[in-house]
Scaffold this motif. Structure first.
Motif, PDB file in Angstrom:
ATOM      1  N   UNK A   1      -0.682   6.908  35.479  1.00 25.52           N
ATOM      2  CA  UNK A   1       0.369   6.117  34.835  1.00 25.52           C
ATOM      3  C   UNK A   1       0.047   4.637  34.796  1.00 25.52           C
ATOM      4  N   UNK A   2      -0.444   4.089  35.885  1.00 25.13           N
ATOM      5  CA  UNK A   2      -0.733   2.651  35.922  1.00 25.13           C
ATOM      6  C   UNK A   2      -1.832   2.303  34.921  1.00 25.13           C
ATOM      7  N   UNK A   3      -2.885   3.084  34.905  1.00 21.84           N
ATOM      8  CA  UNK A   3      -3.973   2.844  33.955  1.00 21.84           C
ATOM      9  C   UNK A   3      -3.468   3.005  32.528  1.00 21.84           C
ATOM     10  N   UNK A   4      -2.666   4.030  32.283  1.00 20.00           N
ATOM     11  CA  UNK A   4      -2.136   4.262  30.943  1.00 20.00           C
ATOM     12  C   UNK A   4      -1.309   3.074  30.462  1.00 20.00           C
ATOM     13  N   UNK A   5      -0.490   2.519  31.344  1.00 13.82           N
ATOM     14  CA  UNK A   5       0.317   1.364  30.954  1.00 13.82           C
ATOM     15  C   UNK A   5      -0.572   0.158  30.648  1.00 13.82           C
ATOM     16  N   UNK A   6      -1.623  -0.033  31.445  1.00  9.80           N
ATOM     17  CA  UNK A   6      -2.569  -1.123  31.169  1.00  9.80           C
ATOM     18  C   UNK A   6      -3.249  -0.920  29.814  1.00  9.80           C
ATOM     19  N   UNK A   7      -3.679   0.308  29.567  1.00 12.56           N
ATOM     20  CA  UNK A   7      -4.360   0.605  28.302  1.00 12.56           C
ATOM     21  C   UNK A   7      -3.411   0.457  27.117  1.00 12.56           C
ATOM     22  N   UNK A   8      -2.150   0.822  27.308  1.00 14.85           N
ATOM     23  CA  UNK A   8      -1.164   0.661  26.240  1.00 14.85           C
ATOM     24  C   UNK A   8      -1.011  -0.815  25.889  1.00 14.85           C
ATOM     25  N   UNK A   9      -0.933  -1.663  26.901  1.00 10.66           N
ATOM     26  CA  UNK A   9      -0.836  -3.101  26.651  1.00 10.66           C
ATOM     27  C   UNK A   9      -2.059  -3.606  25.888  1.00 10.66           C
TER      28      UNK A   9
END
Length: 174
Positions: free
Chosen positions: A39-47
């Motif tokens: 989840x944390x990586x996904x949120x970073x990648x989304x940004x």
């Protein structure tokens, strides 16, 4: 409505782009969370994907599927990140510490599903995450991931079978 917002954003309207982001960022984040398994990586990648989208908004056709475009950019960010391995230790630590329980799903089924998803090849996992979890059409997933439609359909069929097998359920093809 997206076409109007695209035109305005291409004209420099940050507000129009922000409205596009508001409309589609949850789909992007959900897709990346499933595809990355973190989840944390996904949120970073989304940004990162949204920043890239803003810088490339002039390249987007006004009739384009914005959600698929965002997911395609996000997928490319995910591929780059996973190939580089820059955050491998952090990803693992974040994944282990996050509580990813789904309501109504037995812990052993959730674990089996997560393990089965992790075992899928990345491209197949991305297709399964879009088509089965995010309810993308096969055509939209093909556009988002830059894959031929037939490949997407094959990945969905094979991925569903592997997930059903991992859960000990019968796949009736629906």
């Amino acid at each position: 409505m997206d076409a109007t917002l695209i035109r305005a954003a291409q004209g420099g309207s940050e507000e129009a782009f922000a409205r596009l982001v508001d409309r589609h960022q949850q789909a992007l984040r959900g897709f990346l969370r499933r595809a990355c398994g973190n989840w944390a990586l996904a949120d970073d990648l989304a940004q990162e994907a949204l920043l890239t989208a803003w810088s490339r908004i002039d390249r987007l056709d006004e009739d384009a599927n914005v959600r698929a475009w965002f997911c395609g950019i996000g997928y490319n960010k995910c591929l780059t990140e996973l190939r580089s391995g820059r955050r491998a230790r952090r990803r693992e630590a974040d994944y282990q510490s996050s509580d990813q329980r789904s309501p109504g799903v037995a812990p052993e089924d959730r674990l089996a599903l997560e393990q089965a998803m992790a075992a899928l090849p990345l491209e197949q996992r991305a297709v399964v995450a879009l088509c089965l979890a995010a309810e993308f059409s096969h055509a939209d997933a093909a556009d988002a991931l830059g894959l031929p439609l037939g490949t997407v359909k094959s990945h969905v069929t094979r991925g569903r079978a592997r997930l059903m097998e991992a859960l000990g359920a019968r796949d009736d093809g629906r």
